[in-house]
Enzyme design. Structure first.
Site, short mmCIF file in Angstrom:
data_model
loop_
_atom_site.label_atom_id
_atom_site.label_comp_id
_atom_site.label_asym_id
_atom_site.label_seq_id
_atom_site.Cartn_x
_atom_site.Cartn_y
_atom_site.Cartn_z
N ASP A 46 2.83 4.69 3.78
CA ASP A 46 4.08 4.99 3.07
C ASP A 46 3.92 4.66 1.58
O ASP A 46 4.83 4.90 0.79
CB ASP A 46 5.29 4.29 3.70
CG ASP A 46 5.16 2.78 3.73
OD1 ASP A 46 4.11 2.25 3.33
OD2 ASP A 46 6.13 2.12 4.16
N SER A 47 2.74 4.17 1.18
CA SER A 47 2.41 4.06 -0.24
C SER A 47 2.47 5.44 -0.91
O SER A 47 2.43 5.54 -2.13
CB SER A 47 1.02 3.44 -0.44
OG SER A 47 0.06 4.07 0.38
N LYS B 164 1.98 2.44 12.37
CA LYS B 164 1.89 1.08 11.84
C LYS B 164 3.29 0.62 11.46
O LYS B 164 4.06 1.41 10.90
CB LYS B 164 0.97 1.03 10.62
CG LYS B 164 0.92 -0.34 9.95
CD LYS B 164 -0.25 -0.47 9.01
CE LYS B 164 -0.04 0.16 7.65
NZ LYS B 164 1.07 -0.38 6.85
N GLU C 278 -2.33 -8.04 4.57
CA GLU C 278 -2.21 -7.64 3.16
C GLU C 278 -1.92 -8.84 2.27
O GLU C 278 -1.00 -9.63 2.54
CB GLU C 278 -1.09 -6.59 2.99
CG GLU C 278 -0.92 -6.23 1.51
CD GLU C 278 -0.19 -4.93 1.25
OE1 GLU C 278 0.20 -4.23 2.19
OE2 GLU C 278 -0.02 -4.61 0.05
#
Ligand code: KIV
Length: 266
Positions: free
Chosen positions: A52-53, A119, A188
């Site tokens: 979704d970046s 994800k 992350e």
């Protein structure tokens, strides 16, 4: 162009898990469109994430919070047309998995668009969603540490695991995600020592980004690898190309060629 588009295959991530048994490191990249996804699949990448970046990297948003399920479906389908080999994972975007039922309903849309797995971001509180997704036969990748979908509440992109309590919470989250049925976990932006410890403690692959070199695999946003988003570069990413400079050069050369053609043929 290919004529047949491969179907979604939840077992593809299981095959990736085997890599951890002999600790073979693997490489993952984000993709958002057909040509880039196809090129990286043909180059041998181990996993492709339709992240979704895309909100920032493709659509020019400030963060990922405005990305919708429809956008993810559109870009997942584009990537699927180019990916024959690597597992293709798609992000469930912000607020699309607030309950186990919505998680399953929206994940089915991504699977129908060609995702082999989805994800979701979050720790132990996501256990009911991951259990429901597993029960529905949908392979799910967890995501802990810095959670971009929560950047506004958190007031910025901050490294996690700096205190003992935070490190312990991350470990508990990773263990819970594995127990709930996650097939891999993205770690992350966390202290490298914590990411390495999680990697040793869980039996599913860890995929690091800004979390040191101790994870089973590493993932990068493709623009950070290719140097195609010059306005922001994370410190942990080493660009292997300079697409931004190359684009500017090619565009200027094209403009100059047209100008000299016009002069030659008044
Ligand atoms: O959306 C994305 O690009 C991601 C990566 C940072 C793992 O979730």
């Amino acid at each position: 162009m290919k004529t047949s588009i491969p179907k979604s295959d939840p077992e593809k991530l299981t095959r990736l898990s085997k890599a951890t048994a002999d600790r073979t490191p693997f490489s993952a990249l984000t993709a958002y469109d057909y040509p880039v996804a196809r090129l990286m699949d043909e180059a041998g990448i181990d996993l492709i994430l339709v992240g979704d970046s895309l909100g920032m990297m493709v659509l020019g948003h400030e963060d990922t919070t405005g990305v919708t399920v429809e956008m993810m479906v559109y870009h997942t389908a584009a990537c699927r047309r180019g990916v024959l080999r690597a597992p293709l994972v798609a992000d469930l975007p912000s607020r699309s998995y607030d309950s186990p039922d919505t998680a399953v309903a929206n994940a089915r849309l991504l699977v129908a668009a060609g995702a082999d797995a989805v994800k979701i971001e979050g720790g132990s509180q996501m256990a009911p969603q991951i259990e429901a997704l597993s029960a529905a036969g949908i392979a799910t990748v967890g995501h802990i540490g810095m959670l971009p979908q929560h950047v506004r509440e958190e007031g910025g992109y901050r490294k996690k695991g700096k205190t003992d309590a935070d490190a312990e919470r991350l470990l508990d989250d990773a263990r819970q995600l594995e127990r709930s049925g996650a097939v891999a976990i993205v770690l992350e932006s966390m202290v490298a020592r914590v990411a390495t410890q999680i990697t040793h403690e869980v039996g599913i692959p860890t995929i690091g980004i800004g979390a040191g070199g101790g994870c089973d695999g590493q993932i990068l946003v493709v623009h950070d690898l290719l140097g195609s988003f010059p306005w922001f570069r994370p410190s942990f990413a080493t660009p292997r190309a300079d697409f931004a400079a190359e684009t500017t050069r090619a565009v200027r050369e094209f403009i100059a060629t047209q100008a000299s053609n016009a002069n030659a043929h008044p």
